[in-house]
Design a protein around this motif. Sequence first.
Motif, short mmCIF file in Angstrom:
data_model
loop_
_atom_site.label_atom_id
_atom_site.label_comp_id
_atom_site.label_asym_id
_atom_site.label_seq_id
_atom_site.Cartn_x
_atom_site.Cartn_y
_atom_site.Cartn_z
N SER A 1 0.83 -1.21 0.00
CA SER A 1 0.00 0.00 0.00
C SER A 1 0.86 1.26 0.00
N ALA B 1 2.69 1.53 -3.49
CA ALA B 1 1.76 1.94 -4.55
C ALA B 1 1.42 3.42 -4.42
N VAL C 1 -3.76 4.15 -0.59
CA VAL C 1 -4.08 2.96 -1.39
C VAL C 1 -4.32 1.81 -0.44
N HIS D 1 -6.51 -1.14 -1.51
CA HIS D 1 -6.98 -2.35 -2.17
C HIS D 1 -6.24 -2.61 -3.47
N GLY D 2 -6.09 -3.89 -3.78
CA GLY D 2 -5.49 -4.31 -5.03
C GLY D 2 -6.55 -4.75 -6.02
N VAL E 1 1.78 -5.76 -8.41
CA VAL E 1 0.46 -5.60 -7.82
C VAL E 1 -0.13 -4.33 -8.40
N CYS F 1 -2.96 -1.73 -8.06
CA CYS F 1 -3.85 -1.32 -6.96
C CYS F 1 -4.91 -0.36 -7.44
N ASP F 2 -5.97 -0.27 -6.66
CA ASP F 2 -7.04 0.68 -6.92
C ASP F 2 -6.63 2.02 -6.35
N ARG G 1 -12.10 -6.03 -5.86
CA ARG G 1 -10.91 -5.50 -5.19
C ARG G 1 -10.58 -6.42 -4.03
N LEU H 1 -5.41 -4.88 0.89
CA LEU H 1 -3.97 -4.97 1.07
C LEU H 1 -3.69 -5.00 2.56
#
Length: 136
Positions: free
Chosen positions: A20, A23, A37, A39-40, A60, A62-63, A120, A123
């Motif tokens: 997290s 990202a 961040v 969630h993936g 990864v 991520c969203d 999703r 993480l």
Amino acid sequence: MSSLAACRIGSRPGHVLAVSVAAARELGEETGLGRVVTHGLVVDQVAANPDTGAPEGVNVVCDGGTMSAADAEALSLPIEAMDEIEALAWIRPDDLHAFALPFMERRIRAAVAAALVGYRFPLLYNGEPAEQPTAA
């Protein structure tokens, strides 16, 4: 409008960073967007690259949250990122092949497909939610 954040998790002895955090850092460095961040969207195992010396790792995607049309219009490339990125551009999904290597295109398409259906995954760092990573 979605924003994706990607980071590669590889073997770097003595250097551990929560996905997290990595990202969010990459998203900020490369777009100027400051986001938490949590969630993936997809995980992509990547083979070692003997040409570049990159070890086997895991990417990864991520969203990175959503952006308003005004935020998207105002987005610009940070000066610090200009050595890594030529330009920021909004492209149509049909044109993705012209901007990404085939394996990257597949990864991006999988992440976009996951985001479109609301898939999703959280993480975690040592079993804790990504919002508050804690030491081991």
